[in-house]
Design a protein around this motif. Structure first.
Motif, PDB file in Angstrom:
ATOM      1  N   ASN A   1       8.881   6.619  12.256  1.00 28.11           N
ATOM      2  CA  ASN A   1       9.488   7.239  13.417  1.00 28.11           C
ATOM      3  C   ASN A   1       8.966   6.617  14.694  1.00 28.11           C
ATOM      4  O   ASN A   1       9.720   6.325  15.612  1.00 28.11           O
ATOM      5  N   ALA A   2       7.657   6.473  14.799  1.00 26.10           N
ATOM      6  CA  ALA A   2       7.048   5.979  16.027  1.00 26.10           C
ATOM      7  C   ALA A   2       7.546   4.576  16.340  1.00 26.10           C
ATOM      8  O   ALA A   2       7.881   4.260  17.484  1.00 26.10           O
ATOM      9  N   ALA A   3       7.606   3.731  15.311  1.00 29.73           N
ATOM     10  CA  ALA A   3       8.058   2.350  15.519  1.00 29.73           C
ATOM     11  C   ALA A   3       9.512   2.331  15.973  1.00 29.73           C
ATOM     12  O   ALA A   3       9.894   1.574  16.868  1.00 29.73           O
TER      13      ALA A   3
ATOM     14  N   ARG B   1      10.940   0.969  19.593  1.00 27.23           N
ATOM     15  CA  ARG B   1      11.969  -0.062  19.653  1.00 27.23           C
ATOM     16  C   ARG B   1      13.176   0.425  20.443  1.00 27.23           C
ATOM     17  O   ARG B   1      13.719  -0.303  21.275  1.00 27.23           O
ATOM     18  N   LEU B   2      13.604   1.654  20.194  1.00 27.89           N
ATOM     19  CA  LEU B   2      14.744   2.204  20.938  1.00 27.89           C
ATOM     20  C   LEU B   2      14.456   2.213  22.433  1.00 27.89           C
ATOM     21  O   LEU B   2      15.317   1.893  23.247  1.00 27.89           O
TER      22      LEU B   2
ATOM     23  N   LEU C   1      18.729  13.829  17.839  1.00 25.80           N
ATOM     24  CA  LEU C   1      17.336  13.849  17.407  1.00 25.80           C
ATOM     25  C   LEU C   1      16.613  12.614  17.930  1.00 25.80           C
ATOM     26  O   LEU C   1      15.483  12.697  18.436  1.00 25.80           O
ATOM     27  N   ALA C   2      17.243  11.463  17.828  1.00 27.94           N
ATOM     28  CA  ALA C   2      16.615  10.224  18.278  1.00 27.94           C
ATOM     29  C   ALA C   2      16.348  10.247  19.784  1.00 27.94           C
ATOM     30  O   ALA C   2      15.263   9.870  20.238  1.00 27.94           O
TER      31      ALA C   2
ATOM     32  N   LEU D   1      12.913  10.217  21.779  1.00 33.59           N
ATOM     33  CA  LEU D   1      12.752   9.116  22.733  1.00 33.59           C
ATOM     34  C   LEU D   1      12.234   9.659  24.063  1.00 33.59           C
ATOM     35  O   LEU D   1      11.283   9.139  24.636  1.00 33.59           O
ATOM     36  N   ILE D   2      12.859  10.720  24.510  1.00 39.13           N
ATOM     37  CA  ILE D   2      12.459  11.305  25.798  1.00 39.13           C
ATOM     38  C   ILE D   2      11.061  11.903  25.694  1.00 39.13           C
ATOM     39  O   ILE D   2      10.224  11.732  26.591  1.00 39.13           O
ATOM     40  N   ALA D   3      10.780  12.579  24.588  1.00 39.05           N
ATOM     41  CA  ALA D   3       9.472  13.217  24.419  1.00 39.05           C
ATOM     42  C   ALA D   3       8.358  12.180  24.401  1.00 39.05           C
ATOM     43  O   ALA D   3       7.270  12.387  24.945  1.00 39.05           O
ATOM     44  N   ARG D   4       8.638  11.037  23.806  1.00 43.19           N
ATOM     45  CA  ARG D   4       7.589  10.043  23.624  1.00 43.19           C
ATOM     46  C   ARG D   4       7.431   9.141  24.840  1.00 43.19           C
ATOM     47  O   ARG D   4       6.337   8.702  25.175  1.00 43.19           O
TER      48      ARG D   4
END
Lengths: 271, 293
Positions: B208-210, B214-215, B245-246, B250-253
Motif C-alpha cells: 500500500n505504502a509503495a 507512486r500515485l 479508497l486510493a 493518498l490525501i492522508a499520507r
C-alpha cells in the motif's frame, strides 16, 4: 507470438456516401482456392461478443487458402450510419456489396457465405438473390424473427434486473426500443418480425451447411426445409448458457475452436 | 465526418480507424484523441461507444483515432514476446507517432474504458506529448503495474463496494429484492463476503505504502506538466470504490495532490448498457474536451 502467413487489410467499400468497414484476409502461402468467403456477423451484443471468434474463423479459413472478407453492416461497428439506421433490406444490400468487393480483390468469381446468428439468416436470404453464392454455412442461425425479438427482450429485462443499471432517470425520449445496449428501430423490428427462414426458397445448386447448438422445433424445421442432411452437425453445448446469451464479462467466454475447425473443414471439402 | 481505416505500427500490423472533422482536417492547435481498447472489446468499443465518441469529437473539430492493441480486435498478435503493459504502452506511442507523421499533430488526449483507462493513465505519465487523460471505470493504474493489487487493498475495496451497492446506491432496492427472492447465488456471495473484514484490515501493508507514494509522485508530475486528468466512474462500477479508497489514502499520507476532476454517472454500469447512460457519457466527454479548444 505471431507467425501468420496471410495479409490482413482494413478497408472501406460500398457506396462512397455510405461506406462499409471491412477486413480482408488474403492467403499468402496456402494452396489457392477457387472460392472467396464473406463472413456475415450478427448484430447488437452478439456482434460485440462474437467479434473475436469470427476473426479466428477468418484466419483459419485463410490458412486453408480462402480469401476472406468480414465486414460491418451499415449502422453497425465501424461502418457509416447511426445505430438506429440499420434495416434488413439495407443489410442484404451490404452483403451484396461485400460479395462484389471480395470478388474484385481476390479475382474469385465464386463466393461462400458464412453467417452467425442473424448473420446466418441474412446469408441465407442473400444467397437467394446472389447467384454467385455457391455455398452457405449457417452457424446457429436465427430462424424465426419473432422468437429472436422475444429472446432479446428476455435477456434485456434480465440484464436490467441483474446488472447495476437503472432505467432512464429523466425519461429521455428515445425514438427506438433498446436491447442490451443497442437501439432497435421500428423498421428493424418490423423486418425481424417478418423473418422466417423456413419460408426461404432455396436454390438447389447452393450447398448448405448447418451447425447448431440448440436443437429445437424451428431449427429442425429449417433443416428439413433446406434438405440439409449430410452437411449438418449438432454442436455439443458447453456447460452453462447458450453462446449468444448476453454476458457482462464476455471476455472470459472461450473461442469455440472446435466449431470453427468443423466449419473450415466443411469449406475445404466443399469449395 | 471523414473516416479512414489504416494499418500502422512498427510491424504494420495494428489496425485502427482515423476519424477526422467533416471540413477536411482537424482544427489547428487541437490535440488528437486516442481511444484505447476496453479489455478485449475491439476498437468499436462496448456498445459501439468508441465509434460514437470519435464521431462526436470529430464534429467538434478534433481528430480521433480508435485502434486495436496487438492480439485484440483486428490487430495481429505481436511477433516478439513482450510483457502486456510494455507492449500496450509502446503501441500507444506508435499510434501517436502515426498521427504526428500523417497530420502533424503533436499533442494527444488519451481515453479508455476499463483496462484502456489504466493504459491511458500510465501512458500519460510516461509521454510528454499527452496533455489529457480520461479514465472511465479504470482502477489498475491505482496500484503498481508490476504487482497485482495486494490483498488488503482488494479486500478493503470489495467491502466498500458491497456496502455501497447494498446500502447507499441507486441499485440497493433491486439488490435487496434479488437477495430476498432467491435470485442470488448465495454460496458465491457468502464465499466472497466471508473473509472480507479480516482481509480488509490485515495483510501486507508495505505494498500500500509503495503504491500511494507512486500515485503521489505521478499525480504531482502530471499536474506540473499541466495534464488534465478526468476520472469518470459508473455508479455501479467497483472502480469507483478503488478510486475513493486510493485517493483517501493518498490525501492522508501526502496531504493532497489529487487529479483534476472526478465524476460519477449515477445509475450506470461498467459498460454503459443503457442508451441514456451512453448518451450521458458521450455528452460529458464532449463537454470536457471543450477545455482543450
Amino acid at each position: 507470438m505471431n507467425s501468420r502467413q496471410d495479409s490482413i487489410v482494413p478497408i472501406h467499400f460500398g457506396p462512397p456516401s455510405d461506406t462499409l468497414y471491412g477486413v480482408v484476409h488474403l492467403p499468402q502461402a496456402a494452396p489457392a482456392r477457387e472460392c472467396a468467403i464473406v463472413i456475415c456477423p450478427s448484430m447488437g451484443h452478439e456482434y460485440i461478443q462474437f467479434h473475436r471468434a469470427l476473426r479466428v474463423l477468418a484466419e483459419k479459413l485463410c490458412d486453408a487458402g480462402f480469401p476472406v472478407l468480414r465486414f460491418d453492416y451499415y449502422g453497425c461497428g465501424d461502418s457509416t450510419g447511426d445505430s438506429e439506421q440499420g434495416t434488413i433490406p439495407r443489410w442484404l444490400m451490404d452483403i451484396s456489396s461485400a460479395i462484389a468487393e471480395i470478388q474484385s480483390r481476390s479475382s474469385r468469381p465464386k463466393v461462400g457465405l458464412f453467417g452467425y446468428r442473424l448473420g446466418g439468416a441474412l446469408a441465407l436470404m442473400a444467397a437467394a438473390t446472389n447467384p454467385e453464392v455457391h455455398a452457405v454455412f449457417l452457424w446457429d442461425p436465427v430462424v424465426d424473427g419473432k422468437d429472436y425479438l422475444r429472446e432479446l427482450e428476455f435477456m434485456h429485462q434480465e440484464m436490467m434486473h441483474t446488472s447495476h443499471v437503472i432505467p432512464d432517470p429523466v425519461g429521455t425520449d428515445h425514438a427506438s426500443t433498446e436491447r442490451l445496449g443497442f437501439p432497435l428501430s421500428d423498421l428493424l423490428i418490423s423486418g425481424l418480425r417478418g423473418l422466417d427462414l423456413t419460408t426461404i426458397v432455396r436454390d438447389p445448386a447452393t450447398r448448405m451447411f448447418l451447425a447448431y447448438t440448440r436443437s429445437d422445433v424451428r431449427t429442425e424445421s429449417l433443416r428439413r426445409k433446406l434438405a440439409i442432411t449430410e452437411n449438418c452437425t449438432w454442436l455439443a453445448p458447453r456447460a452453462g448458457p447458450l453462446p449468444w446469451r448476453w454476458e457482462e464479462n464476455f471476455a472470459k467466454s472461450p473461442v469455440p475452436y472446435q466449431t470453427i475447425q468443423t466449419l473450415v473443414q466443411w469449406a475445404s471439402e466443399a469449395l | 465526418m471523414n473516416e479512414e481505416p489504416i494499418l500502422f505500427g512498427s510491424a504494420h500490423t495494428l489496425v485502427g480507424v482515423v476519424t477526422a472533422p467533416p471540413e477536411g482536417g482537424p482544427s489547428a492547435g487541437l490535440p488528437a484523441v486516442l481511444l484505447l481498447n476496453a479489455g478485449r472489446t475491439h476498437h468499436a468499443g462496448p456498445n459501439r461507444l468508441y465509434v460514437k465518441i470519435a464521431r462526436s469529437l470529430a464534429a467538434q473539430g478534433f481528430l480521433a483515432f480508435r485502434f486495436d492493441f496487438s492480439g485484440v480486435g483486428d490487430s495481429r498478435a505481436r511477433s516478439e514476446v513482450l510483457p502486456l503493459q510494455t507492449s500496450m504502452l509502446q503501441e500507444v506511442r506508435e499510434a501517436m507517432d502515426q498521427l504526428h507523421a500523417s497530420s502533424g499533430i503533436q499533442q494527444f488526449v488519451l481515453m479508455g474504458i476499463c483496462s484502456g483507462a489504466s493504459v491511458a493513465y500510465r501512458a500519460a505519465c510516461h509521454d510528454p506529448r499527452v496533455v489529457g487523460a480520461l479514465i472511465v471505470n479504470g482502477y489498475a493504474h491505482l496500484h503498481d503495474e508490476h504487482r497485482d493489487m495486494n490483498s488488503t487493498m482488494s479486500g478493503s475495496t470489495l467491502l466498500r463496494h458491497f456496502l455501497r451497492i447494498g446500502f447507499s446506491s441507486s441499485f440497493r432496492a433491486q439488490n435487496w429484492r434479488k437477495l430476498l427472492t432467491g435470485k442470488v447465488d448465495y454460496r458465491s456471495l457468502i464465499h466472497s463476503l466471508a473473509g472480507l473484514p479480516i482481509l480488509a484490515f490485515s495483510g501486507r501493508r508495505s505494498g500500500n505504502a509503495a503504491d500511494i507514494e507512486r500515485l503521489a509522485a505521478d499525480s504531482r508530475a502530471l499536474e506540473a506538466r499541466g495534464v488534465r486528468v478526468f476520472h469518470l466512474y459508473s455508479e455501479g462500477d467497483e472502480g469507483l470504490d478503488h478510486y475513493r479508497l486510493a485517493t483517501r489514502r493518498l490525501i492522508a499520507r501526502t496531504g493532497g495532490v489529487v487529479w483534476s476532476r472526478m465524476e460519477v454517472i449515477t445509475g450506470a454500469n461498467h459498460t454503459f448498457m443503457t442508451l441514456w447512460s451512453q448518451q450521458k457519457l458521450v455528452g460529458m466527454i464532449c463537454e470536457w474536451m471543450k477545455a482543450f479548444r
